[in-house]
Design a protein around this motif. Structure first.
Motif, PDB file in Angstrom:
ATOM      1  N   SER A 250     -42.730  68.489 -28.862  1.00 18.61           N
ATOM      2  CA  SER A 250     -42.551  67.153 -28.287  1.00 18.61           C
ATOM      3  C   SER A 250     -41.177  66.596 -28.641  1.00 18.61           C
ATOM      4  O   SER A 250     -40.499  66.000 -27.792  1.00 18.61           O
ATOM      5  CB  SER A 250     -43.655  66.221 -28.780  1.00 18.61           C
ATOM      6  OG  SER A 250     -43.451  64.901 -28.322  1.00 18.61           O
ATOM      7  N   LEU A 251     -40.759  66.789 -29.889  1.00 21.96           N
ATOM      8  CA  LEU A 251     -39.440  66.306 -30.305  1.00 21.96           C
ATOM      9  C   LEU A 251     -38.343  67.046 -29.547  1.00 21.96           C
ATOM     10  O   LEU A 251     -37.395  66.427 -29.045  1.00 21.96           O
ATOM     11  CB  LEU A 251     -39.263  66.493 -31.814  1.00 21.96           C
ATOM     12  CG  LEU A 251     -37.905  66.099 -32.388  1.00 21.96           C
ATOM     13  CD1 LEU A 251     -37.598  64.632 -32.121  1.00 21.96           C
ATOM     14  CD2 LEU A 251     -37.854  66.371 -33.890  1.00 21.96           C
ATOM     15  N   LEU A 252     -38.462  68.350 -29.452  1.00 23.45           N
ATOM     16  CA  LEU A 252     -37.431  69.151 -28.787  1.00 23.45           C
ATOM     17  C   LEU A 252     -37.286  68.777 -27.315  1.00 23.45           C
ATOM     18  O   LEU A 252     -36.168  68.773 -26.778  1.00 23.45           O
ATOM     19  CB  LEU A 252     -37.763  70.639 -28.917  1.00 23.45           C
ATOM     20  CG  LEU A 252     -36.776  71.617 -28.265  1.00 23.45           C
ATOM     21  CD1 LEU A 252     -35.382  71.465 -28.867  1.00 23.45           C
ATOM     22  CD2 LEU A 252     -37.272  73.044 -28.422  1.00 23.45           C
ATOM     23  N   SER A 253     -38.394  68.431 -26.671  1.00 25.08           N
ATOM     24  CA  SER A 253     -38.349  68.149 -25.237  1.00 25.08           C
ATOM     25  C   SER A 253     -38.145  66.680 -24.894  1.00 25.08           C
ATOM     26  O   SER A 253     -38.030  66.321 -23.716  1.00 25.08           O
ATOM     27  CB  SER A 253     -39.651  68.634 -24.575  1.00 25.08           C
ATOM     28  OG  SER A 253     -40.775  67.960 -25.120  1.00 25.08           O
ATOM     29  N   SER A 254     -38.080  65.812 -25.903  1.00 24.73           N
ATOM     30  CA  SER A 254     -37.956  64.375 -25.661  1.00 24.73           C
ATOM     31  C   SER A 254     -36.575  64.033 -25.091  1.00 24.73           C
ATOM     32  O   SER A 254     -35.549  64.217 -25.757  1.00 24.73           O
ATOM     33  CB  SER A 254     -38.186  63.598 -26.960  1.00 24.73           C
ATOM     34  OG  SER A 254     -37.812  62.243 -26.801  1.00 24.73           O
ATOM     35  N   PHE A 287     -29.309  70.144 -30.854  1.00 26.42           N
ATOM     36  CA  PHE A 287     -30.749  69.858 -30.840  1.00 26.42           C
ATOM     37  C   PHE A 287     -31.547  70.859 -31.682  1.00 26.42           C
ATOM     38  O   PHE A 287     -32.652  71.274 -31.303  1.00 26.42           O
ATOM     39  CB  PHE A 287     -31.307  69.839 -29.414  1.00 26.42           C
ATOM     40  CG  PHE A 287     -30.559  68.976 -28.445  1.00 26.42           C
ATOM     41  CD1 PHE A 287     -29.974  67.781 -28.849  1.00 26.42           C
ATOM     42  CD2 PHE A 287     -30.431  69.355 -27.113  1.00 26.42           C
ATOM     43  CE1 PHE A 287     -29.293  66.977 -27.945  1.00 26.42           C
ATOM     44  CE2 PHE A 287     -29.756  68.566 -26.197  1.00 26.42           C
ATOM     45  CZ  PHE A 287     -29.172  67.382 -26.612  1.00 26.42           C
ATOM     46  N   GLY A 288     -31.015  71.258 -32.826  1.00 25.91           N
ATOM     47  CA  GLY A 288     -31.792  72.112 -33.719  1.00 25.91           C
ATOM     48  C   GLY A 288     -32.962  71.339 -34.302  1.00 25.91           C
ATOM     49  O   GLY A 288     -32.808  70.182 -34.695  1.00 25.91           O
ATOM     50  N   ILE A 289     -34.129  71.954 -34.356  1.00 23.48           N
ATOM     51  CA  ILE A 289     -35.312  71.296 -34.925  1.00 23.48           C
ATOM     52  C   ILE A 289     -35.592  71.892 -36.301  1.00 23.48           C
ATOM     53  O   ILE A 289     -35.826  73.092 -36.434  1.00 23.48           O
ATOM     54  CB  ILE A 289     -36.541  71.466 -34.016  1.00 23.48           C
ATOM     55  CG1 ILE A 289     -36.242  70.967 -32.602  1.00 23.48           C
ATOM     56  CG2 ILE A 289     -37.733  70.711 -34.614  1.00 23.48           C
ATOM     57  CD1 ILE A 289     -35.874  69.498 -32.504  1.00 23.48           C
ATOM     58  N   ARG A 294     -42.307  66.103 -44.455  1.00 23.18           N
ATOM     59  CA  ARG A 294     -43.135  65.111 -43.771  1.00 23.18           C
ATOM     60  C   ARG A 294     -42.769  64.919 -42.299  1.00 23.18           C
ATOM     61  O   ARG A 294     -43.539  64.321 -41.549  1.00 23.18           O
ATOM     62  CB  ARG A 294     -43.023  63.756 -44.497  1.00 23.18           C
ATOM     63  CG  ARG A 294     -43.619  63.791 -45.888  1.00 23.18           C
ATOM     64  CD  ARG A 294     -43.175  62.596 -46.712  1.00 23.18           C
ATOM     65  NE  ARG A 294     -43.729  62.663 -48.053  1.00 23.18           N
ATOM     66  CZ  ARG A 294     -44.790  61.970 -48.470  1.00 23.18           C
ATOM     67  NH1 ARG A 294     -45.410  61.164 -47.632  1.00 23.18           N
ATOM     68  NH2 ARG A 294     -45.234  62.086 -49.702  1.00 23.18           N
ATOM     69  N   VAL A 295     -41.596  65.362 -41.912  1.00 22.73           N
ATOM     70  CA  VAL A 295     -41.126  65.135 -40.550  1.00 22.73           C
ATOM     71  C   VAL A 295     -40.401  66.370 -40.016  1.00 22.73           C
ATOM     72  O   VAL A 295     -39.921  67.214 -40.786  1.00 22.73           O
ATOM     73  CB  VAL A 295     -40.153  63.928 -40.480  1.00 22.73           C
ATOM     74  CG1 VAL A 295     -40.865  62.634 -40.817  1.00 22.73           C
ATOM     75  CG2 VAL A 295     -38.947  64.141 -41.387  1.00 22.73           C
ATOM     76  N   PHE A 296     -40.341  66.467 -38.697  1.00 23.60           N
ATOM     77  CA  PHE A 296     -39.360  67.320 -38.036  1.00 23.60           C
ATOM     78  C   PHE A 296     -38.145  66.457 -37.719  1.00 23.60           C
ATOM     79  O   PHE A 296     -38.293  65.289 -37.343  1.00 23.60           O
ATOM     80  CB  PHE A 296     -39.916  67.893 -36.730  1.00 23.60           C
ATOM     81  CG  PHE A 296     -40.974  68.944 -36.904  1.00 23.60           C
ATOM     82  CD1 PHE A 296     -40.635  70.216 -37.357  1.00 23.60           C
ATOM     83  CD2 PHE A 296     -42.300  68.674 -36.599  1.00 23.60           C
ATOM     84  CE1 PHE A 296     -41.614  71.199 -37.514  1.00 23.60           C
ATOM     85  CE2 PHE A 296     -43.276  69.645 -36.742  1.00 23.60           C
ATOM     86  CZ  PHE A 296     -42.938  70.912 -37.209  1.00 23.60           C
ATOM     87  N   GLN A 297     -36.958  67.031 -37.888  1.00 25.79           N
ATOM     88  CA  GLN A 297     -35.732  66.314 -37.562  1.00 25.79           C
ATOM     89  C   GLN A 297     -34.934  67.110 -36.530  1.00 25.79           C
ATOM     90  O   GLN A 297     -34.885  68.341 -36.583  1.00 25.79           O
ATOM     91  CB  GLN A 297     -34.854  66.122 -38.808  1.00 25.79           C
ATOM     92  CG  GLN A 297     -35.493  65.349 -39.917  1.00 25.79           C
ATOM     93  CD  GLN A 297     -35.388  63.841 -39.799  1.00 25.79           C
ATOM     94  OE1 GLN A 297     -35.543  63.145 -40.775  1.00 25.79           O
ATOM     95  NE2 GLN A 297     -35.161  63.303 -38.611  1.00 25.79           N
ATOM     96  N   MET A 298     -34.312  66.383 -35.614  1.00 18.64           N
ATOM     97  CA  MET A 298     -33.398  67.005 -34.661  1.00 18.64           C
ATOM     98  C   MET A 298     -31.982  66.888 -35.229  1.00 18.64           C
ATOM     99  O   MET A 298     -31.480  65.789 -35.458  1.00 18.64           O
ATOM    100  CB  MET A 298     -33.480  66.322 -33.292  1.00 18.64           C
ATOM    101  CG  MET A 298     -32.602  66.972 -32.230  1.00 18.64           C
ATOM    102  SD  MET A 298     -32.742  66.144 -30.624  1.00 18.64           S
ATOM    103  CE  MET A 298     -34.363  66.716 -30.093  1.00 18.64           C
TER     104      MET A 298
END
Length: 414
Positions: A250-254, A287-289, A294-298
């Motif tokens: 979801s983060l990567l495609s946002s 856009f590296g994930i 606790r979180v994923f970061q871009m």
């Protein structure tokens, strides 16, 4: 450096904690750093303990060729640009605070390595060092802004966007507290258990402390190569692997998060170009994930080749503060932030790190960090997120709470 001949081990299992308390007792300046074994493009902070006795003055910071460790405060921007910081400070903090380490220890699981032989009496003293039985790490903290006030500020920023004064602004709010006693060493060790970050650091300058669990690199210099790694894009981790992967995807495609990240990546490309060889600035990763506790970061990575002869001060003047903590365009956005934020950022959203005796350096962004003064008996921490025209104010408020989750748990004793 060849450290092989200066290895020292300790008898107790809690020797790292004893080492820190011994260092605090014997040195007015110290810094402990760790990368917590993270996999991070261009590496993390090394595992070091720096010990020093005297603060450097401004001329020594910019011009002295030696190891230097310390903090560039956010308000240093006012020296580089026609800017001001009119908001009230929680307590006085210098725009920069560096020391030249008398001792540098590399930390290994089984002991330390020193660049020079250390007195045997130190090892015995560290082994005997007592650890406080009562470690005060909780503190009642209060928000400077109510949620309603926060929403109003976001609306004001979005109006500024409509008027063409900014495209993206990293609006920050602060939490503060007062205490009778507080143990920054135990607080750091506990925070580093709660949230193991690639740029974790503990910094002491006499009575003032930084307790940092930063995930973000500001700038690294290795030879003639510069590396910037701005973070824009955050989503929570999940205990269920399937849901966790969904959040990552979801983060990567946002589109929103990618747009925010791209704006700051372009800003950093522009900043680096001021001190880099023509045509050498490139986006090494977009856009590296990255998976953090606790979180994923871009995270995007921008690299360049320095113009020969460019010095440390010129690099900082061109790039500071980190674009992820300001927004774009940088100058006008910082003016807007100073009007709408309610506190002087001080060390928060500045940079912490070190410069070696060859001129190479590595600096983190001071986020997810507590700043405290044991003499003033006060502390504060800031947290922010990127406001764009399509940002949901309530979502951004929730994201701030997510970013500060580990600090809340630490200070509330959860």
């Amino acid at each position: 450096m060849d450290y092989n001949s200066n290895f020292y081990s300790f008898n107790s299992s809690d020797w790292k904690e004893k080492l820190l308390y011994w260092a605090d007792k014997n040195f007015p300046f110290l810094a402990w750093t760790t990368g917590n074994a993270h996999s991070y493009r261009h590496g993390t902070f090394g595992d070091f303990l720096f010990l020093g006795k005297e603060k450097l003055n401004e001329d020594e910071l910019w011009n002295q060729v030696s190891w230097k460790v310390g903090i560039l405060g956010y308000d240093l921007k006012n020296r580089f640009e026609n800017l001001t910081s009119q908001n009230p400070a929680f307590f006085p903090l210098p725009d920069f605070c560096f020391f030249s380490p008398n001792w540098i220890f590399t930390i290994y699981p089984e002991g330390i390595v020193s660049q020079n032989p250390i007195p045997e009496s130190w090892i015995a003293a560290i082994d005997r060092q007592e650890i406080p039985v009562e470690k005060k790490i909780t503190c009642q903290i209060l928000p400077q802004l109510s949620e309603e006030e926060y929403l109003e500020k976001v609306a004001a920023i979005q109006q500024q966007i409509l008027e063409g004064n900014t495209y993206e602004a990293n609006f920050c709010q602060a939490y503060s507290g007062e205490f009778e006693s507080w143990d920054p060493i135990s607080a750091f060790l506990r925070l580093n258990q709660l949230s193991k970050m690639p740029f974790a650091a503990l910094f002491k300058a006499k009575t003032t402390w930084l307790v940092s669990a930063s995930p973000e690199r500001f700038l690294k210099k290795s030879g003639n190569q510069l590396i910037a790694q701005p973070i824009k894009g955050t989503i929570t981790r999940h205990t269920d692997p399937t849901e966790d992967q969904k959040n990552k995807n979801s983060l990567l495609s946002s589109e929103k998060e990618r747009a925010e990240n791209l704006m700051i990546t372009d800003l950093m490309r522009n900043d680096l170009s001021k001190v880099s060889q023509t045509g050498s600035v490139e986006v090494e990763e977009l856009f590296g994930i990255y998976a953090l506790p606790r979180v994923f970061q871009m995270i995007s990575t921008v690299r360049s080749e320095l113009i020969p002869g460019v010095n440390f001060k010129e690099i900082i003047e061109a790039t500071f503060p980190m674009g992820s903590m300001t927004g774009a365009p940088k100058i006008s956005t910082m003016e807007i932030l100073d009007q709408l934020e309610s506190f002087k950022r001080g060390w928060f959203s500045g940079a912490f790190g070190w410069i070696d005796d060859q001129g190479d350096f590595d600096f983190s962004v001071v986020i997810r960090s507590i700043i405290a003064d044991l003499e003033e008996k006060k502390m504060y921490f800031g947290v922010g997120s990127a406001i764009t025209i399509d940002a949901s104010a309530s979502h951004e408020h929730e994201e701030c709470a997510l970013k500060a989750q580990a600090i809340f748990e630490l200070l509330r004793g959860n």
